[in-house]
Structure formats: C-alpha cells, structure tokens
Write a protein that holds these residues in place. Structure first.
Motif, PDB file in Angstrom:
ATOM      1  N   VAL A  36       0.831  -1.209   0.000  1.00  0.00           N
ATOM      2  CA  VAL A  36       0.000   0.000   0.000  1.00  0.00           C
ATOM      3  C   VAL A  36       0.860   1.251   0.000  1.00  0.00           C
ATOM      4  CG1 VAL A  36      -1.667   1.304   1.370  1.00  0.00           C
ATOM      5  CG2 VAL A  36      -1.955  -1.163   1.091  1.00  0.00           C
ATOM      6  N   ARG A  37       1.980   1.228   0.718  1.00  0.00           N
ATOM      7  CA  ARG A  37       2.825   2.409   0.854  1.00  0.00           C
ATOM      8  C   ARG A  37       3.835   2.577  -0.266  1.00  0.00           C
ATOM      9  NH1 ARG A  37       0.517   6.032   4.210  1.00  0.00           N
ATOM     10  NH2 ARG A  37      -0.256   5.004   6.106  1.00  0.00           N
ATOM     11  N   LEU A  38       4.142   1.499  -0.976  1.00  0.00           N
ATOM     12  CA  LEU A  38       5.163   1.587  -2.017  1.00  0.00           C
ATOM     13  C   LEU A  38       4.683   2.434  -3.190  1.00  0.00           C
ATOM     14  CD1 LEU A  38       6.913  -1.886  -2.409  1.00  0.00           C
ATOM     15  CD2 LEU A  38       8.008   0.338  -2.087  1.00  0.00           C
ATOM     16  N   ASP A  39       5.576   3.264  -3.669  1.00  0.00           N
ATOM     17  CA  ASP A  39       5.323   4.059  -4.876  1.00  0.00           C
ATOM     18  C   ASP A  39       6.302   3.578  -5.938  1.00  0.00           C
ATOM     19  OD1 ASP A  39       4.590   5.872  -6.747  1.00  0.00           O
ATOM     20  OD2 ASP A  39       5.543   7.595  -5.784  1.00  0.00           O
ATOM     21  N   GLY A  40       5.828   2.660  -6.777  1.00  0.00           N
ATOM     22  CA  GLY A  40       6.735   2.063  -7.746  1.00  0.00           C
ATOM     23  C   GLY A  40       7.765   1.185  -7.055  1.00  0.00           C
TER      24      GLY A  40
ATOM     25  N   ALA B 183      -4.423 -10.873  -4.465  1.00  0.00           N
ATOM     26  CA  ALA B 183      -5.233  -9.668  -4.285  1.00  0.00           C
ATOM     27  C   ALA B 183      -4.353  -8.450  -4.028  1.00  0.00           C
ATOM     28  CB  ALA B 183      -6.210  -9.873  -3.128  1.00  0.00           C
ATOM     29  N   VAL B 184      -3.309  -8.617  -3.217  1.00  0.00           N
ATOM     30  CA  VAL B 184      -2.376  -7.504  -2.956  1.00  0.00           C
ATOM     31  C   VAL B 184      -1.729  -7.053  -4.253  1.00  0.00           C
ATOM     32  CG1 VAL B 184      -0.191  -6.918  -1.842  1.00  0.00           C
ATOM     33  CG2 VAL B 184      -1.952  -8.146  -0.559  1.00  0.00           C
ATOM     34  N   ALA B 185      -1.306  -8.006  -5.063  1.00  0.00           N
ATOM     35  CA  ALA B 185      -0.642  -7.650  -6.320  1.00  0.00           C
ATOM     36  C   ALA B 185      -1.598  -6.963  -7.292  1.00  0.00           C
ATOM     37  CB  ALA B 185      -0.059  -8.908  -6.967  1.00  0.00           C
ATOM     38  N   ALA B 186      -2.834  -7.452  -7.338  1.00  0.00           N
ATOM     39  CA  ALA B 186      -3.796  -6.887  -8.283  1.00  0.00           C
ATOM     40  C   ALA B 186      -4.266  -5.499  -7.869  1.00  0.00           C
ATOM     41  CB  ALA B 186      -4.989  -7.825  -8.424  1.00  0.00           C
TER      42      ALA B 186
ATOM     43  N   TRP C 120       0.243  -3.443  -5.743  1.00  0.00           N
ATOM     44  CA  TRP C 120       1.624  -3.431  -6.237  1.00  0.00           C
ATOM     45  C   TRP C 120       1.824  -4.616  -7.174  1.00  0.00           C
ATOM     46  CZ3 TRP C 120       6.770  -5.578  -4.894  1.00  0.00           C
ATOM     47  CH2 TRP C 120       7.806  -4.744  -5.316  1.00  0.00           C
ATOM     48  N   TRP C 121       1.769  -4.346  -8.497  1.00  0.00           N
ATOM     49  CA  TRP C 121       1.755  -5.429  -9.473  1.00  0.00           C
ATOM     50  C   TRP C 121       3.011  -6.304  -9.492  1.00  0.00           C
ATOM     51  CZ3 TRP C 121       5.519  -5.749 -13.107  1.00  0.00           C
ATOM     52  CH2 TRP C 121       6.247  -4.584 -13.390  1.00  0.00           C
ATOM     53  N   PRO C 122       4.210  -5.814  -9.146  1.00  0.00           N
ATOM     54  CA  PRO C 122       5.357  -6.742  -9.162  1.00  0.00           C
ATOM     55  C   PRO C 122       5.212  -7.932  -8.224  1.00  0.00           C
ATOM     56  CG  PRO C 122       6.148  -4.479  -9.153  1.00  0.00           C
ATOM     57  CD  PRO C 122       4.674  -4.417  -8.922  1.00  0.00           C
TER      58      PRO C 122
ATOM     59  N   LEU D   7       3.009  -9.957  -8.317  1.00  0.00           N
ATOM     60  CA  LEU D   7       2.388 -11.053  -9.050  1.00  0.00           C
ATOM     61  C   LEU D   7       3.307 -12.266  -9.166  1.00  0.00           C
ATOM     62  CD1 LEU D   7       0.558  -9.180 -11.950  1.00  0.00           C
ATOM     63  CD2 LEU D   7      -0.501 -10.559 -10.155  1.00  0.00           C
ATOM     64  N   LEU D   8       4.600 -12.067  -8.955  1.00  0.00           N
ATOM     65  CA  LEU D   8       5.528 -13.194  -9.008  1.00  0.00           C
ATOM     66  C   LEU D   8       5.348 -14.132  -7.811  1.00  0.00           C
ATOM     67  CD1 LEU D   8       8.787 -11.341 -10.091  1.00  0.00           C
ATOM     68  CD2 LEU D   8       7.272 -12.720 -11.532  1.00  0.00           C
ATOM     69  N   LEU D   9       4.811 -13.627  -6.725  1.00  0.00           N
ATOM     70  CA  LEU D   9       4.721 -14.425  -5.502  1.00  0.00           C
ATOM     71  C   LEU D   9       3.600 -15.461  -5.516  1.00  0.00           C
ATOM     72  CD1 LEU D   9       6.063 -14.808  -2.782  1.00  0.00           C
ATOM     73  CD2 LEU D   9       4.561 -13.048  -1.832  1.00  0.00           C
ATOM     74  N   PRO D  10       2.371 -15.144  -5.948  1.00  0.00           N
ATOM     75  CA  PRO D  10       1.304 -16.161  -5.906  1.00  0.00           C
ATOM     76  C   PRO D  10       1.609 -17.437  -6.688  1.00  0.00           C
ATOM     77  CG  PRO D  10       0.359 -13.985  -6.173  1.00  0.00           C
ATOM     78  CD  PRO D  10       1.834 -13.815  -6.315  1.00  0.00           C
ATOM     79  N   PRO D  11       2.143 -17.359  -7.927  1.00  0.00           N
ATOM     80  CA  PRO D  11       2.464 -18.625  -8.595  1.00  0.00           C
ATOM     81  C   PRO D  11       3.504 -19.451  -7.846  1.00  0.00           C
ATOM     82  CG  PRO D  11       2.444 -16.810 -10.172  1.00  0.00           C
ATOM     83  CD  PRO D  11       2.370 -16.200  -8.825  1.00  0.00           C
TER      84      PRO D  11
END
Length: 316
Positions: free
Chosen positions: A34-38, A230-233, A236-238, A240-244
């Motif tokens: 939530v806090r990360l900006d890029g 859900a967090v990635a979507a 913070w989209w990067p 997305l590597l964690l759920p798989p």
C-alpha cells in the motif's frame, strides 16, 4: 499438570507457526504494497523508521502488539479456511456429490485420467509380454529390455498405482490404497479403518497423524497465493511473481505429502491388520489374504453372522 502444560505449549507453538507468523508476514507485505510508490524502497524504509512504537509509550506498544497479533491470527484463520477448501479440491474425496458444473468437470477429468492410465498399462503389458517371449530359449530376440519394462511401469505408477478413481492425482493416489486392498484381499478399508485406528499403538498413530497434517499444511501454503494475488492486483503489481510461487510450492509439497501418507497407510494396514484380526477373535494367522480380508470386513461392518460362509472354502 505437567501434561496440560506440555499440551498448552504445543498448542501455542502450532498457533504461532501456522497462523500468527504467516498472518504477520502478510500484514507486513500488505502495508509495504500500500505504501510503495513504484520501486521507491528507500522512501518505504524512511517511513518505517518514523513509525517508532517505543517512543509512543508502553501502553501504545502493548496495544499495537495485541491488535497486530489479533489481525495476524485473523488473517491466518481466514487463509486456513481457504486451505481447507484447497485440500478438499486436491483430495476430491466426495467429488460425486459436488455441484453439477463441478461434477461434470470432475467426471470428464476422471474419464480422461482413466483412459490415459489404461493406455499406459496396456503399453506396459505389451512390453512385458514381448520381453518374456524373448527370454524363451530358441526364440527370436524381442528387442525389449528389462529397462524398457521398468520405464513403462514407471509411467503407469506416475499416473497412479491403480486405475484412477478421482479427478486429481492426490485423491487418486490415496484412493489407490483402498482399491488395492479390495482387489488383493477383499478388504474394505473404510470399514476396517476405525477399528484399526483404535488398535494401533501411539507411535503409529502419531506418524499417520503427522503425515496427514503435512497435506493440510501444503494446502494452506497454496492457499496463501490468493491473498497475495489480491495484494498484487490492487496495490503493487510486481508482487504477481509471488502467488504462482506459493501455489507451485504448496502443490509440490502436497503431492509429496499425499504420496507419503498413502505409503504409510498401506504399510500400517499390512503390518497391523493381522494383529487386529487376532484381537477380534479371527484365529487365522498370517499376512492379509482374501479370507482374512473378508472376515475383517464382515466383523467391522457388524455382519459377523456371515463368517461361517467363509470357513468352508476350497483350499482352506
């Protein structure tokens, strides 16, 4: 009193390791996302430094720990419930009672798995026949080696030791134990198992319980892919590597755990089944065979009045 303290200590350890710690890790990841900006991790680190709980007083620190612990446990409990659903899908124990759309998909999967198993088994049997014909003195070399037969057998057992009866590999692997005992010695394992469980020594029950819990833990690990997705979507989209990675790790652990549980269950029945028969007054001594399997099944099903029908078989 010492026993109660030991039980309480083990319960606290399991609560901490299985629920609170994974939940705390997820809350930290959620806060960071939530806090990360890029990819500005430096700004996140500076903000974390400013969030100093100790400088706000002991009361605030205690309140923060309590609230954070409760939220972590709540997150862990939620994902644990989701893991139960994942486990049910993996094992597919009662797939015939699933809702119609899921049932049709599962039926199609069972049919496809059984068809593939039949093809692999037929290929194995053909190679085995050719190999045995080549061993006959004076026969032409078949061109099939023992290694070819072993590889064909490995392809069959890789699909399932017995013909698949469930839509998933893990479910079919565990169901194969029941199918094997029924085919080998007419023993209905679901009927015999409750009596066998009560007969087992504590060490055997502990091993079985731990093996079964390993499947549950693997399903819980795979279930954590959902909240991280859900967090990635959402933030913070990067990530997305964690759920798989979580889903794949849980699935691989689940396969290994299901294999270990199936092997341990089969070994337990073979090792302690004759002892259970003796304790029930079935005097036949020796390894499980058709006669002993039938008698155990009849007694544990409450149909002992049919036992005389099994006592006058040819060759007994």
């Amino acid at each position: 009193m010492g026993l109660l303290e030991e039980v309480g200590k083990k319960f606290a350890e399991r609560w901490l390791t299985l629920l609170v710690l994974p939940g705390a890790l997820f809350l930290c990841a959620l806060y960071a996302a939530v806090r990360l900006d890029g990819f500005d991790f430096a700004a996140l680190a500076r903000e974390a430094d400013r969030f100093d709980v100790k400088n706000r007083g002991d009361g605030f620190a205690l309140l923060f720990l309590v609230v954070f612990g409760l939220l972590s446990a709540a997150a862990g409990l939620t994902v644990s419930a989701l893991g139960t659903l994942v486990e049910r899908l993996w094992l597919a124990e009662r797939w015939t009672a699933w809702p119609v759309p899921l049932y049709r998909a599962a039926l199609w999967r069972v049919t496809a798995r059984a068809r593939a198993w039949d093809a692999a088994f037929a290929a194995q049997e053909e190679l085995r026949r050719r190999y045995l014909r080549g061993l006959i003195p004076g026969a032409e070399p078949s061109g099939v080696t023992e290694r070819d037969v072993l590889r064909a057998r490995a392809r069959v057992t890789g699909k399932c030791p017995e013909r698949p009866g469930r839509p998933t590999w893990m479910g079919s692997r565990i169901q194969a134990v029941t199918d094997r005992f029924w085919a080998e010695c007419s023993l209905d394992l679901p009927s015999v198992w409750p009596s066998l469980w009560l007969f087992l020594p504590d060490t055997a029950r502990t091993e079985l319980r731990q093996a079964r819990e390993a499947v549950t833990r693997a399903a819980a690990l795979a279930a954590w892919a959902v909240p991280y997705l859900a967090v990635a979507a959402l933030w913070w989209w990067p990530a997305l590597l964690l759920p798989p990675a979580l889903a794949a790790a849980g699935w691989r652990r689940g396969r290994r755990a299901a294999e270990a549980y199936a092997l341990l269950t089969e070994a337990t029945v073979r090792l302690h089944g004759p002892g259970l028969a003796a304790s029930l007054g079935l005097v036949k001594v020796g390894p499980l065979d058709t006669t002993l399997g039938e008698r155990l099944t009849l007694v544990t099903q409450g149909r002992a009045y049919l036992l005389p029908l099994t006592e006058s078989r040819p060759g007994e």
